[in-house]
Scaffold this active site. Structure first.
Site, PDB file in Angstrom:
ATOM      1  N   SER A 141       0.847  -1.196   0.000  1.00  0.00           N
ATOM      2  CA  SER A 141       0.000   0.000   0.000  1.00  0.00           C
ATOM      3  C   SER A 141       0.882   1.245   0.000  1.00  0.00           C
ATOM      4  O   SER A 141       0.521   2.253  -0.593  1.00  0.00           O
ATOM      5  CB  SER A 141      -0.966  -0.009   1.185  1.00  0.00           C
ATOM      6  OG  SER A 141      -0.255  -0.042   2.404  1.00  0.00           O
ATOM      7  N   GLU A 142       2.055   1.207   0.642  1.00  0.00           N
ATOM      8  CA  GLU A 142       2.991   2.331   0.585  1.00  0.00           C
ATOM      9  C   GLU A 142       4.450   1.869   0.548  1.00  0.00           C
ATOM     10  O   GLU A 142       4.823   0.913   1.222  1.00  0.00           O
ATOM     11  CB  GLU A 142       2.828   3.281   1.794  1.00  0.00           C
ATOM     12  CG  GLU A 142       1.683   4.259   1.669  1.00  0.00           C
ATOM     13  CD  GLU A 142       0.430   3.737   2.354  1.00  0.00           C
ATOM     14  OE1 GLU A 142       0.498   2.644   2.977  1.00  0.00           O
ATOM     15  OE2 GLU A 142      -0.619   4.402   2.256  1.00  0.00           O
ATOM     16  N   THR A 143       5.247   2.600  -0.227  1.00  0.00           N
ATOM     17  CA  THR A 143       6.700   2.478  -0.242  1.00  0.00           C
ATOM     18  C   THR A 143       7.236   3.872   0.063  1.00  0.00           C
ATOM     19  O   THR A 143       6.728   4.860  -0.462  1.00  0.00           O
ATOM     20  CB  THR A 143       7.195   2.018  -1.625  1.00  0.00           C
ATOM     21  OG1 THR A 143       6.647   0.725  -1.885  1.00  0.00           O
ATOM     22  CG2 THR A 143       8.721   1.951  -1.690  1.00  0.00           C
TER      23      THR A 143
END
Lengths: 294, 294
Positions: free
Chosen positions: B51-53
């Protein structure tokens, strides 16, 4: 379970990082398989959020080099294409084997022979069966994809149950905008995994070079970036269509619409005994290299 | 771009691997930010499929410890909750800082103060605004969730635009089976990210302890496993409902339906000057530790 083991995340069907299809590979070569549970492996695959996470174990069969267990975020799979190529690449690096030209992978569908040549890793398919489908189902898929198919699509049993459908040319394939809601309902209803859409590149023989896309909205994957089993299905479909009498390589590009740039070679091989076998080859590159804490 | 830099994948809101919400953290502390393009960062975040990097850079503002850029697979985000906690954990490990008790993160929404105490990492929210919504929208959401809400839901501006809705108890929340197709259409229509559903645990004061779930089908996330901004939205909603006059901790469990086991503490703090601030705290553990090849 509380241990730390080697880990790699490998990009498959590319030589450039972030342009292929990733697989997470956990090195359990030094861990007894009975020491980890199905639930523990599933939890790891659920967490990486990749289409597949694989686990390398010592083989139970002496003629194999390693045993591979392949998990999607939801379930264990008997076989999968890009995870096989990526896991072989990881195995060679984990074991610092720079000279192997052939490897045998033990997995759910049995022993899979792989060859390595000039960095290209190729596996021989265990299964590639062709089955016709009804005109009614074809018409429904044309509506969902929003395009007319140029030959009758068919169902290809490659492990995954792919429908292969050809459109006029590579550009038409690249520009397709399926109705994913409709396609998901139709494929679920027919017990098909999804649709492999392909169009020939006009610069080459239309029999040998394709743009490909893979749609599987019924399993929450609207579009798979670069698909090994899909390329196998396409090669088997083309063999039915063109009746190649000599060994033939099909070169496939995939992933452009998702900002990937994957390259696959799917080969139809004529064996000395007259039989035909199917092979999928690609490059692979390790992008993340380290350890995973369990 | 062709370099190899340190990489960690951190599990947030848990002390047990694979039970929280993962974030991939790329260490660019030794890399000049002008040397990497927006497209390169986006390609990495698209490929990890999380969902996030996030990307740690040297801060441009001297009073900050690092600059964080946060990407979803599709776009750059000015702020996000669990990635902030996970990236702070990674920063402390990358810099071998075992003694810090406060850190300032520079990111899209400005400078975010973090505190570290007994392994618990806490950030102070930059934004937590409350807005009522119409009875018609509420009725539609009740239909999509399939449950009656016990108080009027509201829209919480926390960066992400969350609707917070309370149901009778923790068990009702845990057992909810939303109609994701309907919910996706409704949230898209209303320009809301999704719904934070919460139910009080009956063993505690109903004001302080909740089971929570986060649904955002409009952005292809039917259910987020453990949600920092959602817990912030819940705390702000509860402040409007109960008008707490003293500093209050809301303890939240989340993720059980996805085989996760996340724990969040969302705090409503009464400051010396009479104002109220909102904070989100959790543990984090590094699960994958190594290098990434760019």
């Amino acid at each position: 379970m509380s241990l730390t083991v080697p880990f790699k995340q490998v990009d498959v069907f590319t030589e450039k990082p972030f342009k292929g299809n990733p697989v997470a590979v956990v090195n359990f070569l030094e861990v007894d398989e009975s020491g980890v549970t199905q639930e523990e492996l599933q939890a790891i695959a659920n967490w990486t959020n990749l289409s597949e996470t694989t686990f390398l174990f010592k083989p139970s069969d002496d003629k194999c080099d390693y045993k591979l267990r392949i998990f999607s975020p939801r379930s264990e799979l008997p076989f999968a294409g890009h995870p096989t190529i990526g896991s072989c690449k990881a195995f060679l690096e984990f074991t610092q084997n720079t000279t192997a030209t052939s490897i045998i992978q033990e997995c759910g569908v049995g022993a899979i022979p792989l060859t390595i040549s000039d960095g290209l890793i190729s596996f021989k398919a265990a299964l590639a069966d062709y089955e016709a489908i009804s005109n009614e189902v074809i018409a429904n898929y044309e509506e969902a994809i929003g395009l007319k198919f140029v030959t009758a699509p068919a169902l290809l049993h490659t492990g995954p149950e792919w429908i292969v459908a050809l459109v006029e040319d590579a550009e038409t394939c690249f520009n397709a905008n399926p109705n994913f809601g409709m396609l998901g309902r139709q494929t679920k209803q027919n017990d098909h995994l999804g649709i492999i859409l392909a169009g020939p590149k006009k610069t080459s023989s239309i029999k040998n070079s394709y743009e490909m896309r893979a749609f599987a909205p019924a399993v929450n994957v609207n579009e798979d970036p670069v698909c090994g089993s899909g390329s196998l299905a396409l090669a088997r479909y083309l063999q039915e269509l063109y009746k190649f009498e000599e060994t033939t390589d099909i070169t496939i590009s995939q992933g452009g619409r998702l900002d990937r740039d994957g390259h696959i070679i799917a080969s139809i091989k004529k064996e000395a005994n007259g039989s035909t076998s199917y092979h999928v080859a690609g490059h692979a590159i390790t992008v993340i290299d380290g350890k995973i804490k369990l």
